[in-house]
Write a protein that holds these residues in place. Structure first.
Motif: not given
Ligand code: SAH
Ligand code: SF4
Ligand code: F3S
Length: 473
Positions: A161, A208, A239, A246, A248, A270, A272, A417
């Motif tokens: 991430s 992510e 995306s 993912r 965010r 994608k 979240m 998620p």
């Protein structure tokens, strides 16, 4: 002797928000191009960077006690004829400038959050100058131009991430907050620049990406075709990166939560179903005094709209208790708002008067004891809600992105998620995998579970309502 042993070492300590984490990584990239490799202890370092936070008094004070320790270390190193450069970066550096040197003479370099791309040349300057080397300007040419060309990530393994700053600064001027002064005016990077950084991160292992900005949903960058796009346009574009699983974004202001961004939560799989949307207070009087420019019911409307487009979306928020003039009734309104939203997690703070902000000089400052009481009541409620949210996930099968292994490789953990950490017994699983995990135990701040034998990639049950019904049975 190995090549690594010949390299100079840099220790970077990061305080504050995720944007500072991102900046510290970029400082490491920039300094790598000057021959420095990162070390995890100041004792082994030739140079130390404290990347600081000015948001509350406590955060700033921590920096000065760390500088006290570094002053001793510097003396010790110098007595042995060794080089030891101390650089202060980040928001304390920006806010205090030369003043830092008066309190901590061991500091050699002071560099603000918008000028750290100049650090390599400032280090060279510092080795010849006897005085403080300082740059706390807000430059016209963005630091990102330098960062882009020096991004060393090529070849480096990056975390599953990864943070990516897409927007800097803030124009909102909430009356308690130092950010508009320390980070400067709002600025959005272009979609093309962000896309190429995202592609590099994904090529190096990120699954992510968390898009960062102090007011990230105010993002409005130049799109690929030269036309400005909002955050939803950027997310849509990102995306399309195939191996990115993912997306965010954080942190958002309620007033910048546009309908098209809200709809993106319905349209972009994608993206979240978790949103950090700070409200600070549930009282309209306090919200007005804070210059938040919205009411409690406006906030509730946004929450409702988001739940309408994405039923299972979970929320977190920031709260400040004891803002000057906050009455018992104001505080109660905050508790009421919390009860109506039901947050999955949250951060809460006692108001801290920050020099130079309008709220610092207001009448009606709340006594420390009362702030403490209110904070503890508020946190009690938020903890209960977090526990209920975690409990509502029990026995569900959730997709978990595996991010960390413990030292002896017995356990592996990742996030749902909804941002909850889940610990699982390690079997065949690897970091970077998206596994379906059955939640077997809930805790105050995390979950544990076991990997499901079948591999569906969608959520087994995807609605918070379903979970809440389960809790009520
Ligand atoms: N950009 C984000 C958050 C900025 S700072 C936003 O707009 O919400 C993170 C959090 O620190 C804030 O949300 C607020 O809750 C808290 N904070 C900021 N200034 C503070 C102060 N003077 N005293 C106490 N908490 C503060
Ligand atoms: Fe600070 Fe956030 Fe308000 Fe900007 S929107 S002034 S960063 S609290
Ligand atoms: Fe702190 Fe600066 Fe971030 S004040 S919260 S490090 S923007």
């Amino acid at each position: 002797m190995s090549k690594t042993a010949l390299k100079k070492k840099i220790f970077i300590k990061t305080y504050g928000c995720q944007m500072n984490v991102y900046d510290s990584d970029r400082i490491a990239d920039l300094m790598a191009s000057s021959g420095y490799i990162r070390t995890h202890t100041p004792e082994l370092a030739d140079m130390v960077v404290l990347n600081t936070c000015h948001i509350r008094e406590k955060a700033s004070e921590k920096v000065y006690s760390e500088l006290g320790r570094l002053a001793q270390l510097k003396e010790h190193k110098r007595s042995k004829g060794k080089e030891f450069i101390v650089a202060l970066a980040g928001c304390v550096a920006q806010a205090e400038g030369e003043e830092v040197r008066r309190r901590s003479p061991c500091v050699d370099i002071v560099v603000g959050p918008q000028t750290y791309h100049r650090l390599p040349e400032m280090v060279v300057q510092s080795s010849t100058a006897n005085s403080l080397v300082l740059d706390t300007e807000f430059p016209i040419i963005s630091k990102f131009d330098s960062i882009n060309t020096k991004l060393s990530s090529a070849g480096d393994v990056c975390s599953t991430s990864a943070f990516l700053t897409v927007q800097e600064g803030c124009n909102r001027f909430c009356s308690f907050c130092v950010v508009p002064y320390t980070r400067g005016a709002e600025y959005s990077r272009s979609v093309g620049e962000i896309f190429s950084e995202a592609e590099k991160l994904v090529a190096n292992g990120a699954k992510e990406i968390i898009l960062l900005g102090q007011n990230v949903n105010a993002y409005h960058g130049i799109g690929i075709d030269g036309v400005e796009v909002g955050l939803e346009g950027l997310i849509q574009y990102l995306s399309e990166i195939k191996d990115l699983l993912r997306i965010r974004y954080t942190t958002s202001h309620p007033k910048d939560m546009t309908d098209s961004l809200i709809q993106a939560h319905r349209d972009i799989p994608k993206l979240m179903p978790f949103l950090h949307l700070p409200v600070q207070s549930g009282s309209d009087e306090i919200l007005a005094a804070m210059n938040r420019q919205h009411t409690a019911s406006y906030y509730m409307k946004i929450i409702e709209k988001l739940r309408n487009v994405r039923e299972d979306i979970a929320f977190s928020s920031d709260f400040i208790v004891g803002y000057p003039g906050e009455t018992d009734a104001d505080f109660k309104s905050t508790l009421e708002l919390i009860k109506s939203v039901e947050f999955a997690q949250s951060y809460s703070f006692k108001f801290s008067a920050r020099p130079g902000t309008p709220a610092a000089d207001l009448k009606g400052q709340i006594p420390e004891e009362l702030k403490k009481e209110r904070l503890s009541e508020l946190q009690g409620l938020l903890d209960k809600q977090q526990r209920a949210f975690n409990l509502s996930c029990l026995n569900l099968e959730l997709p978990v992105l595996l991010e960390r292994e413990d030292k002896d490789k017995q356990k592996i953990s990742g996030r749902t998620p909804y941002m909850q950490w889940v610990n699982i017994q390690k079997n065949q699983e690897c970091i970077g995998e998206l596994s379906n995990v059955i939640i077997t135990q809930d805790y105050a701040k995390s979950l544990s579970g076991k990997v499901s034998c079948h591999s569906k990639s969608e959520l087994a049950i995807s609605s918070i309502e379903d979970r809440i019904q389960r809790v009520n049975i």
